[in-house]
Design an enzyme around this catalytic site. Structure first.
Site, short mmCIF file in Angstrom:
data_model
loop_
_atom_site.label_atom_id
_atom_site.label_comp_id
_atom_site.label_asym_id
_atom_site.label_seq_id
_atom_site.Cartn_x
_atom_site.Cartn_y
_atom_site.Cartn_z
N GLN A 1 0.84 -1.20 0.00
CA GLN A 1 0.00 0.00 0.00
C GLN A 1 0.88 1.25 0.00
OE1 GLN A 1 -3.35 -0.14 2.54
NE2 GLN A 1 -4.05 1.84 1.88
N PHE A 2 1.15 1.76 -1.21
CA PHE A 2 2.02 2.93 -1.35
C PHE A 2 1.42 4.17 -0.69
CE2 PHE A 2 -0.81 3.60 -4.91
CZ PHE A 2 -0.87 4.99 -5.05
N THR A 3 0.10 4.20 -0.51
CA THR A 3 -0.53 5.39 0.07
C THR A 3 -0.16 5.61 1.53
OG1 THR A 3 -2.56 4.17 0.61
CG2 THR A 3 -2.48 5.29 -1.54
#
Length: 155
Positions: free
Chosen positions: A83-85
């Site tokens: 999850q890059f966010t």
């Protein structure tokens, strides 16, 4: 490397309408990788996740609520989702910046290293999402217990 660890009684990830990974008791781990992360971050964070003592011992079941057991002890497993966010910067305006998130050429090998490391540390195969896919994550958070771990904040 940042991980959001959620103690769950069940969790699953669906991709294109098909369940890709599914667990019962264990941890749903959302992992965010930044451009400065290394194998050392993978190993430190992986050991921390597997060793985290947040499951109730026998006394906890009688009402004391004492979290004293780790994942191996309770026979749990892991659902790992990239999850890059998690590396969103929200300092300016209302549109997050993801400049601190690692590009795929850096993030994918580290994500794969984390999968391998967690499999070895746990001694059993973990479940995963698919890097970069549009995923639907379903979970039943137990407690709720949610813990944030940052490999850059070890002290």
């Amino acid at each position: 490397m940042i991980a959001v660890l959620q103690r769950v009684t069940e969790a699953s990830v669906t991709i294109d309408g098909t369940i890709h990974g599914q667990i019962g008791l264990g941890f749903l781990v959302l992992v965010g990788i930044t451009h400065t992360d290394t194998t050392e971050d993978v190993e430190w964070l992986g050991r921390k996740i597997v060793g985290m003592r947040v499951f109730s011992d026998a006394d906890g079941h009688r009402g004391s609520g004492k979290m004293n057991l780790d994942l191996k002890t309770v026979g749990g497993t892991i659902l790992l989702i990239s999850q890059f966010t998690l590396h969103a910067s929200t300092k300016k305006g209302n549109r997050p910046s993801f400049i601190e998130a690692a590009r795929p050429e850096v993030a994918i090998p580290l994500y794969e290293q984390m999968i391998t490391f967690l499999n070895q540390e746990l001694g059993t195969p973990i479940q995963t999402g698919a890097f970069g896919a549009d995923m639907k994550v379903n979970l039943l958070n137990d407690g709720p217990v949610t813990i944030l771990i940052d490999s850059k904040n070890r002290i």
